[in-house]
Motif scaffolding. Sequence first.
Motif, PDB file in Angstrom:
ATOM      1  N   TYR A 108       0.908  -1.272   0.169  1.00  0.00           N
ATOM      2  CA  TYR A 108       0.039   0.140  -0.214  1.00  0.00           C
ATOM      3  C   TYR A 108       0.834   1.270   0.107  1.00  0.00           C
ATOM      4  O   TYR A 108       0.508   2.205  -0.770  1.00  0.00           O
ATOM      5  N   ARG A 165       2.043   1.698  -3.546  1.00  0.00           N
ATOM      6  CA  ARG A 165       1.171   2.322  -4.411  1.00  0.00           C
ATOM      7  C   ARG A 165       0.951   3.893  -4.141  1.00  0.00           C
ATOM      8  O   ARG A 165       0.614   4.526  -5.026  1.00  0.00           O
ATOM      9  N   TRP A 166       0.915   4.081  -2.990  1.00  0.00           N
ATOM     10  CA  TRP A 166       0.763   5.716  -2.535  1.00  0.00           C
ATOM     11  C   TRP A 166       1.922   6.520  -3.259  1.00  0.00           C
ATOM     12  O   TRP A 166       1.652   7.788  -3.702  1.00  0.00           O
ATOM     13  N   PHE A 218       1.609   9.281  -6.086  1.00  0.00           N
ATOM     14  CA  PHE A 218       2.007  10.778  -5.384  1.00  0.00           C
ATOM     15  C   PHE A 218       3.028  11.398  -6.613  1.00  0.00           C
ATOM     16  O   PHE A 218       2.922  12.320  -6.956  1.00  0.00           O
TER      17      PHE A 218
END
Length: 521
Positions: free
Chosen positions: A17, A20-21, A25
């Motif tokens: 996760y 992914r962020w 970003f």
Amino acid sequence: MAFAVLKQPASLREMSYIRRWLVFFSGFLETALWSGTIFGWASLVHILKTQGVFSHLCRDDFQEGWNETLAISLSSDEEAFTIPSAIARGCRAQDERFALIGTVAMVLYSTPGILIGYGLHHLGQAFTRITSSVLISLGFVLLSLTSKETPDYLWGGSIFVSVGGNMIRMSCLEFGNLFPERRNTVMGIVSGIYTLSAAVFMLMQFAFEAGYRWEMICQVMAVGSSLIVFTTLFIPWHHIPNDDYEEAEYGQQLKCLTVDGTKDNSGKLTDVRTNTEVCAGKMKLVTTRKASDSPQIPLRESLFSVSMGLLQFWIFNNMFAITIFGTYFNSWINRFSKNVEEAAYYSRMFGYANILCALATPLPGSIIDALSAYLKKGKKSLDESVANVQATIAPMIFISITITVQISCFLFFSPWAVYVGLFFLIINRPGCLGVGIPFMRARFPANHFNRLIGIQGTLIAVLATLQYPHFTWSQTHYYWAMGLVIFMLSLSVVLPLHLLNKKYLYRTFDRSPYKNKNEEA
């Protein structure tokens, strides 16, 4: 947390996760800075006019649109205006040259789209992103060389910045796959945040007016855009995995595996001793089917469908209107501005509006996700697919109306029209693609997405060549030219209205490769 350089995850589950962020970003920042810089053309034109770029075209022209008389004198040994305000104001010939270059650059923004789409599909993220970085950096280098003495560098600089910007935008559209439950919201943000990059030229205008050298400003931008190469190192090198078919199948298999399945150290299934497993008290066939084994719809069926044709018409009309708003903005405000300072003020307001577009970018996707969740409640199978598509109807109609109002402001020559037009620009610039792209993703198979986006971009770019003849026509028949655009915009509602036909959508999704997935759920 260490990331493998240029690694391709086999599935979305292999991406944490946090990763992914970070990927999202980085894509958000790159899209916000570089993907649509060319659409801040009005601010760039103001800077270049101040420097006298193409001012030699005005030596025999009358200054038009002034509310006060300005004398222009040329010395015998140099081709330079002696009155700076006249340089900034320019003339019709100079405006037409800037409009021609701007039109070419904006048309070429999407013209190579078919190549970019197929490049993304076959060569992947790393190749596309690195090529984009090289083009954008080279474009800013050429802009740094643009001056009154060497104006033609503007051609190469604007084209490279434009094409490179579209490449980074298209590569980041896949990032919606990172968060399947909020896919439309993410895609809306990524597809809409490109509008913020149009303010880059406004920031460069501020720096230039603050006394910084033009060459240095452009060189800083060139270095900044080269950082795309660095962020590419921790982004999946080929594509962002999606869960439309194979992910859902594989995830269901893992839930049904018991003692008969063995796994290696990485947690992947490596051997199954039997074809049946106990799942919820029933015997269930366990498969190891890959995406390549799933039913496939030929690309031509999506490309030549009624929905795709109407989507092309809708996006072209809306994007054409938004583009000419930016291209004509400088010459429009010159018609009623009292002096150069007032024209510069409106130019800065245009830049501010592009910055504020960032606030509107989450709205289209969020609204579509909310409508989709509401329409899908209690439904299964094909009903869910139809609900996903019909969730875009209301946002599409809203965007069609607001863009019509925005372009109608060109019929008035007053400060209030500037403010109204810029207000709707804040909504429409991110809203057009923020609605159109999620519709394409919901309506057509996922493995068609990159190629359809590329083909669509190329076709729209070819049609966008009408922008320059439209500009020259507007010089002599202004109201007729604007009236035609408004009329075409009014026809755009055909796209959302045809989606009210559920029978058509059911026939479409009945052949979808996702049908079996939905029925198993």
